[in-house]
Write an enzyme that holds these catalytic residues in place. Structure first.
Site, mmCIF file in Angstrom:
data_model
loop_
_atom_site.group_PDB
_atom_site.id
_atom_site.type_symbol
_atom_site.label_atom_id
_atom_site.label_comp_id
_atom_site.label_asym_id
_atom_site.label_seq_id
_atom_site.Cartn_x
_atom_site.Cartn_y
_atom_site.Cartn_z
ATOM 1 N N GLU A 1 0.863 -1.182 0.000
ATOM 2 C CA GLU A 1 0.000 0.000 0.000
ATOM 3 C C GLU A 1 0.895 1.226 0.000
ATOM 4 O O GLU A 1 1.817 1.322 0.827
ATOM 5 C CB GLU A 1 -0.891 -0.012 1.242
ATOM 6 C CG GLU A 1 -1.823 1.154 1.370
ATOM 7 C CD GLU A 1 -2.669 1.086 2.648
ATOM 8 O OE1 GLU A 1 -3.421 2.053 2.878
ATOM 9 O OE2 GLU A 1 -2.566 0.109 3.404
ATOM 10 N N VAL A 2 0.673 2.136 -0.917
ATOM 11 C CA VAL A 2 1.426 3.390 -0.953
ATOM 12 C C VAL A 2 0.413 4.512 -0.769
ATOM 13 O O VAL A 2 -0.617 4.535 -1.464
ATOM 14 C CB VAL A 2 2.226 3.545 -2.258
ATOM 15 C CG1 VAL A 2 2.939 4.885 -2.292
ATOM 16 C CG2 VAL A 2 3.231 2.397 -2.394
#
Length: 126
Positions: free
Chosen positions: A120-121
């Site tokens: 997840e960014v």
């Protein structure tokens, strides 16, 4: 009693593909340390790299590739990161979506690394 995370360990089946993903796609810096060990450095943290079957001791009880779910805060606007992914042909699994991070609301995209770990960014949301 705990102040912050220093490092974590990622186990991979394909060292070359893993290095390419974390350096080229996520922009981390590869460093060597100790007796031939490797890590990805970003900010004040690092991810130590183990290759399945050649893990360094001590290690997790069951070190398996693809078991991690990691969230990183981007150093650039999330839309710029999404364009960076598109330019490299990296698929977004989900997002952008709103989530709750450690310090408040975040806007996130999800992708998979070569070992299928969920990455997840995010960026802080107003």
């Amino acid at each position: 009693m705990i102040d912050h995370l220093d490092h974590l360990v990622l186990t991979t089946t394909d060292e070359r593909a893993c290095i390419a993903f974390y350096t080229d796609v996520l922009g981390m810096r590869l460093e060597s340390f100790g007796a031939g060990r490797r890590a990805f450095r970003f900010g004040n943290q690092k991810i130590n790299l183990h290759v399945k079957g050649r893990e360094h001791e001590p290690k997790a009880h069951l070190p398996v590739p693809g078991a991690l779910d990691l969230c990183f805060i981007a150093s650039v606007p999330l839309d710029d990161f999404i364009a960076h992914l598109a330019a490299r042909g990296v698929a977004v699994v989900e997002g952008p979506v709103m989530r709750t991070g450690a310090t408040g609301p975040i806007r996130s995209v999800y992708l998979r690394d070569p070992d299928l770990n969920l990455i997840e960014v995010s960026e802080p949301a107003p």
